[in-house]
Design a protein around this motif. Sequence first.
Motif, mmCIF file in Angstrom:
data_model
loop_
_atom_site.group_PDB
_atom_site.id
_atom_site.type_symbol
_atom_site.label_atom_id
_atom_site.label_comp_id
_atom_site.label_asym_id
_atom_site.label_seq_id
_atom_site.Cartn_x
_atom_site.Cartn_y
_atom_site.Cartn_z
ATOM 1 N N UNK A 1 0.831 -1.209 0.000
ATOM 2 C CA UNK A 1 0.000 0.000 0.000
ATOM 3 C C UNK A 1 0.865 1.257 0.000
ATOM 4 N N UNK A 2 1.867 1.289 0.868
ATOM 5 C CA UNK A 2 2.697 2.484 1.015
ATOM 6 C C UNK A 2 3.504 2.760 -0.249
ATOM 7 N N UNK A 3 4.042 1.705 -0.861
ATOM 8 C CA UNK A 3 4.805 1.882 -2.106
ATOM 9 C C UNK A 3 3.911 2.474 -3.186
ATOM 10 N N UNK A 4 2.690 1.945 -3.304
ATOM 11 C CA UNK A 4 1.757 2.461 -4.303
ATOM 12 C C UNK A 4 1.341 3.889 -3.978
ATOM 13 N N UNK B 1 -3.545 9.093 -1.026
ATOM 14 C CA UNK B 1 -3.465 9.248 0.426
ATOM 15 C C UNK B 1 -4.219 8.126 1.125
ATOM 16 N N UNK B 2 -5.290 7.638 0.508
ATOM 17 C CA UNK B 2 -6.004 6.491 1.074
ATOM 18 C C UNK B 2 -5.099 5.253 1.093
ATOM 19 N N UNK C 1 -4.328 3.349 4.533
ATOM 20 C CA UNK C 1 -4.561 1.911 4.712
ATOM 21 C C UNK C 1 -3.239 1.172 4.895
ATOM 22 N N UNK C 2 -2.170 1.651 4.222
ATOM 23 C CA UNK C 2 -0.861 1.037 4.394
ATOM 24 C C UNK C 2 -0.358 1.196 5.807
ATOM 25 N N UNK D 1 2.525 7.364 -6.007
ATOM 26 C CA UNK D 1 1.382 7.899 -6.754
ATOM 27 C C UNK D 1 0.919 6.895 -7.804
ATOM 28 N N UNK D 2 0.871 5.629 -7.397
ATOM 29 C CA UNK D 2 0.555 4.546 -8.327
ATOM 30 C C UNK D 2 -0.834 3.966 -8.077
#
Length: 588
Positions: A115-118, A288-289, A293-294, A122-123
């Motif tokens: 989640x954080x990487x995405x 940001x979501x 969630x990450x 900005x993926x």
Amino acid sequence: MSLTRLLPILGWARRYDRDDLRPDLAAGLTIGAMLVPQGMAYALLAGLPPEVGLYASIVPVLVYALFGTSRQLAVGPVAIVSLLTASALSPLFEQGSAGYISAAALLALMVGAVHLVLGFGRLGFVVNFLSHSVLVGFTAAAAIIIGFSQVKHLFGITTERKDHFYETVEEVVRQIDGTNGTTLVLGVASIALLVLMKKFVPRVPGALVLVIASILAVELFDLTDRGVKTVGEIPSSLPAFGLPDFDTGTMGSLIGTAFVITLVGFMESIAVAKVYARRHRYDVDANQELIGLGASNVASGLFGGYPVTGGFSRTAVNDTAGARTPLASIVTAILILLTVLFLTPLFSSLPNAALGAIIIVAVINLIDIGEMRHIAHVKRSDLIGLSVAFVATLVLGIELGILVAVVASMLVVFARMSKPHSAVLGQIPGTTSYRNVERFPEASVTDGVRVVRIDAALSFVNAQHVKKLLLGEADAISGGDVTALVVDCSGINDIDATGVEALSEILVELDERQVDIHLCDVKGPVRDVLRRSGLWDRLDGRIHATAAMAVDAVTHPGTLPESLRSLGIDERHDERPADTVDTEVSHA
């Protein structure tokens, strides 16, 4: 990225309206009462002890309130993610063992990392690979699998875990003779109670009422002596900070599931978040979501939980109960924290059949027949992805099913791109507008001129189909003193190297047929590619602003316009030699 953008709480907390306090408190208490039994039930579905579901409902919920942008989204354990967790961990460890619990926390950390990487990359667009129709089919199949996985608790039987749905059905049928009558009566009564309360008193948390009633029934009628299984002792300790075992083999086995949980969980979460954001007129930031969630999943992994996401049903209840800001989630987390500290001894007599009933009733709404009918009505071809997702998930299992569904969904897209929509255009009488002659029979077609519109990017996927189409249209031209094919490029928003090569071949073959090709309404990105490829110069004098201008140039040949820029044909300033430019503008 500014600190306020990274931590939205810094924004809404400073502007907090005291009038929102009462509805936020009411909503937080309502969701807390709902999440206590659901958290334990979903932990049971994931093959984990009940307290793990409660742990996953405390710190992760608080963390989302810090990082999330949705004001109503209720984060915590959900049915599909719980099933995915069980599917991934059961082949590796014995359910409920220390290794299993540690691996669940590790999976939460991995899901959080994805989640954080995405999010920071900005993926967020990556989740678009799972279309709405595919998600509906997958969710319906997962709901059936989830619901049937709880049948053993309703019948009071013990079954071996199977990898495929049909094997689970066979196993239940084999063990059905061992049904405990008391457990079955309790399970059916539990389902009836939940359904009736949802219908007649929807504002009352039916799951909490069922938990209290079933515990009282077990205690008053000594149901454990009649074979009714209960959750047993639940620790009254707070979730402790700790790192799970980072075993490389386990991580390798779980990486695929981490991506699937991220994909499915985020799709579920962002979909419901956007619904309530539109309803209350504010925006949610998809990236940001992902970060919110990450961070929640990382917190869950560090504090003894398992993967979490935003849930449909709890979010709907949260909004109905009056939640206006994420403070409601903070209240929920505090209530569950107090429950873990002081009330867990009361849950030791909670029957598994009641928890199974809670899960079954919760997932029934995930089989959305109405939405399936809507999809069939709007775009029948979307039923392909939906059906493949549904069947593949039931037959192949959760992870392979979603993979096959995504691939099928992408193949459907490629199939549409390979044979794009096209139309022969005619002029609407009394106007300069050109429209599809099949939709507007009154549109007139000029003898000797064929106007064709292509409604897709010209790429390697469809280049040969478009070439065959245009040559076929050129061969169909009849009558008139001139013979020309006008290609309306208003629907072509991109062209790649294969498309350029196909267009070059079309030019050569049409020259051999003595048919002129003209282009009109060519978009900027396409113009750029045509210039770099040299086709722009080859088509000099045959590129026009509109179809009407193109037809006029064909039927009334004359000099070139004074300025291509003034007609919107070329954004560059005219660089042609002065002796080739005539001050007389064409009849267009």
